[in-house]
Design a protein around this motif. Sequence first.
Motif, PDB file in Angstrom:
ATOM      1  N   ASP A 108     -83.145 -13.022  68.959  1.00 38.24           N
ATOM      2  CA  ASP A 108     -82.411 -13.821  67.989  1.00 38.24           C
ATOM      3  C   ASP A 108     -81.601 -14.942  68.636  1.00 38.24           C
ATOM      4  O   ASP A 108     -81.117 -15.834  67.937  1.00 38.24           O
ATOM      5  CB  ASP A 108     -81.462 -12.921  67.188  1.00 38.24           C
ATOM      6  N   GLU A 109     -81.423 -14.914  69.948  1.00 35.25           N
ATOM      7  CA  GLU A 109     -80.617 -15.941  70.611  1.00 35.25           C
ATOM      8  C   GLU A 109     -81.390 -17.254  70.718  1.00 35.25           C
ATOM      9  O   GLU A 109     -82.544 -17.261  71.138  1.00 35.25           O
ATOM     10  CB  GLU A 109     -80.184 -15.472  72.005  1.00 35.25           C
ATOM     11  N   GLU A 110     -80.738 -18.341  70.360  1.00 35.84           N
ATOM     12  CA  GLU A 110     -81.343 -19.673  70.445  1.00 35.84           C
ATOM     13  C   GLU A 110     -80.378 -20.601  71.175  1.00 35.84           C
ATOM     14  O   GLU A 110     -79.562 -21.301  70.561  1.00 35.84           O
ATOM     15  CB  GLU A 110     -81.664 -20.224  69.049  1.00 35.84           C
ATOM     16  N   PRO A 111     -80.407 -20.629  72.500  1.00 30.10           N
ATOM     17  CA  PRO A 111     -79.476 -21.508  73.239  1.00 30.10           C
ATOM     18  C   PRO A 111     -79.806 -22.974  73.004  1.00 30.10           C
ATOM     19  O   PRO A 111     -80.963 -23.358  72.831  1.00 30.10           O
ATOM     20  CB  PRO A 111     -79.713 -21.108  74.694  1.00 30.10           C
ATOM     21  N   THR A 112     -78.796 -23.796  73.004  1.00 27.44           N
ATOM     22  CA  THR A 112     -78.981 -25.238  72.788  1.00 27.44           C
ATOM     23  C   THR A 112     -79.166 -25.978  74.102  1.00 27.44           C
ATOM     24  O   THR A 112     -80.014 -26.874  74.195  1.00 27.44           O
ATOM     25  CB  THR A 112     -77.775 -25.808  72.034  1.00 27.44           C
ATOM     26  N   TRP A 113     -78.384 -25.638  75.085  1.00 31.38           N
ATOM     27  CA  TRP A 113     -78.392 -26.338  76.358  1.00 31.38           C
ATOM     28  C   TRP A 113     -78.787 -25.369  77.478  1.00 31.38           C
ATOM     29  O   TRP A 113     -78.456 -24.181  77.431  1.00 31.38           O
ATOM     30  CB  TRP A 113     -77.009 -26.928  76.677  1.00 31.38           C
ATOM     31  N   PRO A 114     -79.460 -25.851  78.520  1.00 34.00           N
ATOM     32  CA  PRO A 114     -79.751 -24.987  79.678  1.00 34.00           C
ATOM     33  C   PRO A 114     -78.496 -24.419  80.321  1.00 34.00           C
ATOM     34  O   PRO A 114     -78.503 -23.315  80.863  1.00 34.00           O
ATOM     35  CB  PRO A 114     -80.501 -25.919  80.636  1.00 34.00           C
ATOM     36  N   GLY A 115     -77.394 -25.165  80.246  1.00 35.24           N
ATOM     37  CA  GLY A 115     -76.148 -24.665  80.808  1.00 35.24           C
ATOM     38  C   GLY A 115     -75.615 -23.439  80.107  1.00 35.24           C
ATOM     39  O   GLY A 115     -74.766 -22.716  80.659  1.00 35.24           O
ATOM     40  N   ASP A 116     -76.094 -23.176  78.857  1.00 33.36           N
ATOM     41  CA  ASP A 116     -75.639 -21.983  78.135  1.00 33.36           C
ATOM     42  C   ASP A 116     -76.148 -20.694  78.780  1.00 33.36           C
ATOM     43  O   ASP A 116     -75.635 -19.609  78.472  1.00 33.36           O
ATOM     44  CB  ASP A 116     -76.112 -22.040  76.681  1.00 33.36           C
ATOM     45  N   LEU A 117     -77.157 -20.802  79.646  1.00 35.01           N
ATOM     46  CA  LEU A 117     -77.757 -19.606  80.232  1.00 35.01           C
ATOM     47  C   LEU A 117     -77.033 -19.126  81.483  1.00 35.01           C
ATOM     48  O   LEU A 117     -77.237 -17.993  81.929  1.00 35.01           O
ATOM     49  CB  LEU A 117     -79.229 -19.874  80.590  1.00 35.01           C
ATOM     50  N   VAL A 118     -76.220 -19.992  82.080  1.00 33.25           N
ATOM     51  CA  VAL A 118     -75.646 -19.687  83.387  1.00 33.25           C
ATOM     52  C   VAL A 118     -74.144 -19.482  83.271  1.00 33.25           C
ATOM     53  O   VAL A 118     -73.529 -19.752  82.228  1.00 33.25           O
ATOM     54  CB  VAL A 118     -75.954 -20.820  84.396  1.00 33.25           C
ATOM     55  N   VAL A 119     -73.548 -18.982  84.354  1.00 36.20           N
ATOM     56  CA  VAL A 119     -72.099 -18.765  84.388  1.00 36.20           C
ATOM     57  C   VAL A 119     -71.389 -20.115  84.398  1.00 36.20           C
ATOM     58  O   VAL A 119     -71.991 -21.169  84.668  1.00 36.20           O
ATOM     59  CB  VAL A 119     -71.716 -17.926  85.627  1.00 36.20           C
ATOM     60  N   ASP A 120     -70.104 -20.087  84.110  1.00 34.25           N
ATOM     61  CA  ASP A 120     -69.358 -21.336  83.955  1.00 34.25           C
ATOM     62  C   ASP A 120     -69.392 -22.188  85.215  1.00 34.25           C
ATOM     63  O   ASP A 120     -69.438 -23.428  85.140  1.00 34.25           O
ATOM     64  CB  ASP A 120     -67.902 -21.016  83.587  1.00 34.25           C
TER      65      ASP A 120
ATOM     66  N   ALA B 201     -80.108 -23.103  92.831  1.00 36.26           N
ATOM     67  CA  ALA B 201     -79.734 -21.699  92.746  1.00 36.26           C
ATOM     68  C   ALA B 201     -78.624 -21.538  91.721  1.00 36.26           C
ATOM     69  O   ALA B 201     -77.591 -22.206  91.800  1.00 36.26           O
ATOM     70  CB  ALA B 201     -79.285 -21.179  94.113  1.00 36.26           C
ATOM     71  N   VAL B 202     -78.853 -20.678  90.738  1.00 30.45           N
ATOM     72  CA  VAL B 202     -77.878 -20.462  89.674  1.00 30.45           C
ATOM     73  C   VAL B 202     -77.694 -18.961  89.467  1.00 30.45           C
ATOM     74  O   VAL B 202     -78.497 -18.146  89.928  1.00 30.45           O
ATOM     75  CB  VAL B 202     -78.339 -21.116  88.354  1.00 30.45           C
ATOM     76  N   ARG B 203     -76.626 -18.616  88.754  1.00 32.93           N
ATOM     77  CA  ARG B 203     -76.379 -17.233  88.368  1.00 32.93           C
ATOM     78  C   ARG B 203     -76.391 -17.151  86.848  1.00 32.93           C
ATOM     79  O   ARG B 203     -75.610 -17.840  86.180  1.00 32.93           O
ATOM     80  CB  ARG B 203     -75.056 -16.732  88.925  1.00 32.93           C
ATOM     81  N   LEU B 204     -77.288 -16.362  86.318  1.00 33.37           N
ATOM     82  CA  LEU B 204     -77.409 -16.239  84.877  1.00 33.37           C
ATOM     83  C   LEU B 204     -76.274 -15.394  84.309  1.00 33.37           C
ATOM     84  O   LEU B 204     -75.739 -14.502  84.982  1.00 33.37           O
ATOM     85  CB  LEU B 204     -78.751 -15.598  84.518  1.00 33.37           C
ATOM     86  N   ARG B 205     -75.924 -15.669  83.073  1.00 36.75           N
ATOM     87  CA  ARG B 205     -74.877 -14.868  82.434  1.00 36.75           C
ATOM     88  C   ARG B 205     -75.279 -13.406  82.331  1.00 36.75           C
ATOM     89  O   ARG B 205     -74.446 -12.515  82.463  1.00 36.75           O
ATOM     90  CB  ARG B 205     -74.601 -15.415  81.029  1.00 36.75           C
ATOM     91  N   SER B 206     -76.572 -13.143  82.108  1.00 38.88           N
ATOM     92  CA  SER B 206     -77.042 -11.761  81.959  1.00 38.88           C
ATOM     93  C   SER B 206     -77.124 -11.021  83.279  1.00 38.88           C
ATOM     94  O   SER B 206     -77.149  -9.787  83.306  1.00 38.88           O
ATOM     95  CB  SER B 206     -78.422 -11.759  81.281  1.00 38.88           C
TER      96      SER B 206
ATOM     97  N   ASN C  61     -90.623 -20.368  76.118  1.00 35.65           N
ATOM     98  CA  ASN C  61     -91.645 -19.343  75.902  1.00 35.65           C
ATOM     99  C   ASN C  61     -91.064 -17.949  76.154  1.00 35.65           C
ATOM    100  O   ASN C  61     -89.920 -17.790  76.608  1.00 35.65           O
ATOM    101  CB  ASN C  61     -92.886 -19.597  76.769  1.00 35.65           C
ATOM    102  N   SER C  62     -91.864 -16.908  75.834  1.00 38.05           N
ATOM    103  CA  SER C  62     -91.360 -15.531  75.905  1.00 38.05           C
ATOM    104  C   SER C  62     -90.994 -15.130  77.323  1.00 38.05           C
ATOM    105  O   SER C  62     -90.000 -14.427  77.552  1.00 38.05           O
ATOM    106  CB  SER C  62     -92.419 -14.567  75.346  1.00 38.05           C
ATOM    107  N   ALA C  63     -91.800 -15.563  78.303  1.00 45.39           N
ATOM    108  CA  ALA C  63     -91.510 -15.212  79.693  1.00 45.39           C
ATOM    109  C   ALA C  63     -90.177 -15.805  80.139  1.00 45.39           C
ATOM    110  O   ALA C  63     -89.420 -15.172  80.889  1.00 45.39           O
ATOM    111  CB  ALA C  63     -92.635 -15.693  80.600  1.00 45.39           C
ATOM    112  N   PHE C  64     -89.871 -17.006  79.688  1.00 45.53           N
ATOM    113  CA  PHE C  64     -88.582 -17.629  80.034  1.00 45.53           C
ATOM    114  C   PHE C  64     -87.428 -16.849  79.402  1.00 45.53           C
ATOM    115  O   PHE C  64     -86.382 -16.637  80.038  1.00 45.53           O
ATOM    116  CB  PHE C  64     -88.571 -19.087  79.561  1.00 45.53           C
ATOM    117  N   ARG C  65     -87.599 -16.415  78.164  1.00 48.01           N
ATOM    118  CA  ARG C  65     -86.551 -15.639  77.491  1.00 48.01           C
ATOM    119  C   ARG C  65     -86.276 -14.332  78.232  1.00 48.01           C
ATOM    120  O   ARG C  65     -85.115 -13.929  78.417  1.00 48.01           O
ATOM    121  CB  ARG C  65     -86.952 -15.350  76.054  1.00 48.01           C
TER     122      ARG C  65
ATOM    123  N   LEU D 194     -82.471 -13.241  77.432  1.00 47.33           N
ATOM    124  CA  LEU D 194     -82.152 -13.586  76.054  1.00 47.33           C
ATOM    125  C   LEU D 194     -82.767 -12.583  75.090  1.00 47.33           C
ATOM    126  O   LEU D 194     -83.870 -12.078  75.314  1.00 47.33           O
ATOM    127  CB  LEU D 194     -82.678 -14.991  75.726  1.00 47.33           C
ATOM    128  N   SER D 195     -82.053 -12.318  74.014  1.00 45.28           N
ATOM    129  CA  SER D 195     -82.619 -11.486  72.947  1.00 45.28           C
ATOM    130  C   SER D 195     -83.486 -12.347  72.045  1.00 45.28           C
ATOM    131  O   SER D 195     -83.512 -13.582  72.149  1.00 45.28           O
ATOM    132  CB  SER D 195     -81.490 -10.826  72.141  1.00 45.28           C
TER     133      SER D 195
END
Length: 780
Positions: free
Chosen positions: A324-336, A360-365, A312-316, A321-322
């Motif tokens: 146009d971004e459509e991540p496939t996996w939840p892991g795509d949102l976080v650092v390596d 606890a995670v660190r987002l790429r953004s 949903n928009s709140a999650f984006r 996320l912009s």
Amino acid sequence: MATSASPRSGNAAMPVLLVLGAAALSAALLLWAIGDRIFASVFCAGVIGLAVPFLLLDRRRAGTPALEAAPRHDISLLRSALDCSADAAAVTDSEGRPLAANAAWHNWFGPGGPLDLAGGETLREALVAARRDGAAERHGLSLGGVPASAALRSAGADGGHVVWTLSRPAEKDITADARRLVAGETGDRLGLAGVMSLVADADGNLIGASRAFLVRATADGSAVPGTPLVDLLTVSAEGALQFAREGKNGTPLRIIQAPLTDAAEDGPSLFLLLDEAGPIGRDGGANINALLEILPLGLALADRDGRFVYLNSAFRRAAGLSRDEEPTWPGDLVVDEDKAAVSDSVRRFARGPSMSGDIAVRLRSKAEEPVALTVAGARGLGDAAVLLSLKDNTEEDRLKRQVAQATKMQAVGQLAGGVAHDFNNILTAIIGHCDLMLMRHTPGDSDYDDIQQIRSNSNRAAGLTRQLLAFSRQQTLRPQVLQLPDVIAEVTTLLRRLLGETVKLQVKHGRALGPVRADPGQLEQVIVNLAVNARDAMPDGGTLTIQTYSVSADDVRRMGSEILPIADYTALRVSDTGTGIPANVLPKVFEPFFTTKEVGKGTGLGLSTVYGIVKQSGGFIFAESQPGEGTSFVIYLPVNRAEASTSGRKAKETAGELWGSGTILLVEDEATVRAVAERALTRHGYTVLLAENGEAAIEILERERKIDLMISDVVMPTMDGPTTAREARKMLPDLPILFISGYAEEQLRQSIDLERVSFLAKPFSVQKLAEAARDALHAK
């Protein structure tokens, strides 16, 4: 019951009787004189006919009550009107002293006011702007560590009053928002789609629910908040969840739990219930997506393999996320480093029981700040098997940082003020004894140079205390009306020595510069600090440019700055061609003890001192920088339209007249300072009476009424200086008072409600004390 005629009615009838008597007497005289009865009767009737109407008209006017005087302003009525506001509201005079305030104002500030709190200097600027422009607003304030916004507007026929409205940012209560959603129209719409919703606390007690849920769960379609869910829901022998009132034949339910806080086990949760008889497959996914979109929570669905099904928009927004971004996996949102932990959690909850947990995670953004990702198992949602929740804490974290910064600045400022006060007492004794010893030695004596060296080092230590007080905006300023080019000219020679041969100094002055009101010594310190920082930023050499120019109110308006009030300014720009400041460091350069220099090469107080001096002078400072292209600091000082002060010229004219006479009462709790001051004043011809505290000073005043001047410390145990001065003025109303203190004059004058008092800051020399005593006696 008989009534008597009032005195007023009797007084009104008296003129009528007098006229009738006079008319009768006149008719009798005419009858005696001419003997004609007819003529005398006509004369009497004419007099009565003319006089009586006028008397009756006058009586009616006399009986009309005068208009009562207009009532005075009712302060209690004004307070009642202010109480209609939920924010802190007050009406003050032009200096900010409250005349009437509502209950919210008193609950927030107590007997004082916002000007007394940390951050009050910004409100003083707003008060000046409101008196000048009619209205002013300030946002992002921190009053005593509390975030706030302020709106001020001038009021009254003469504009001599100001109406204040101070508000705190509304705290976001996600639990209350969720309760309103499920109990309102949103819950009704979900009910029409076959989805029942409720909010419960960590103990399983009901907080709020939709009508669709209440109709199924209770007999009358209502439930008291706090009702345990175990009284409304039950589990069948087969393990299916059912409504308790529907019994064994009730329809099995599917339940989805979404924690509303980071503490999933200890906080409230949102529950969605659906009938098992109506499974949601691929065709029913649109209803669930619509549900997740309207909720104010960052929610996403993932399948058993961990692929995203919906966001949903709140999650984006929370994930950065912009559109146009459509991540496939939840892991795509976080650092390596966090990818493996997120993937393992999603797969574990997808295949295990319907439970939830936080990681606890660190987002790429936002890699620098960890966030909480809630993962919960979901059943009966078609392809979706996992519900993920991500909360956007950006605004909350920003407010926390602001409060922490304000608290840190306040604590450091209080520490600096206390240290400076005690240190200034010590320095006063050292400098005073040096001055007294120098009176007995002449240049060339063996001890003269040593004494001068001790005095010089003591003055350097005094400079350190002023630097401590400067960044906390508590130093004592001696403002004068001056021109910036004159200050720059005084310090140019020193700057050339400091910069060395590799740095070229350029000075440019604009035309039609308005005068400013500031302390010239403190302005010189500002210029020197900025120049030294610029030199260090140009290790291989470069150019330092100091430029002055005028900025009109129209120029400020075109700038569109939210910080700089619209007014006329004289600007000072200090620019270098050095290495520049990185973008992530630029917002922190004015913080105390923050430095990018090597250990031992910087204290971190230089720019914070500059900031404190500029703000206490009523000005504004901004930093501009591009890495590799240099840095510019721009200072805006408001133009002062008052005439230049002649106090400095008068002081020079009488600088040599330090000898005096009279009796001085010296009140000082520090024995060393008391001894130095006594010897200094005695050497200049005064008779000195000593008191170690306020009580001893009052006893001396009761015995010795021939006191010409009282010199008193401000902060003393038991009875402080202002209290002692007020008691002394009761006995000697015209007694001149000179306060001495290691604290800042501006800070002390706010708590001293006495007129005709002078102030001398510690540490002071023997000559400065003699000059201050002379000026206080002459001002008597």
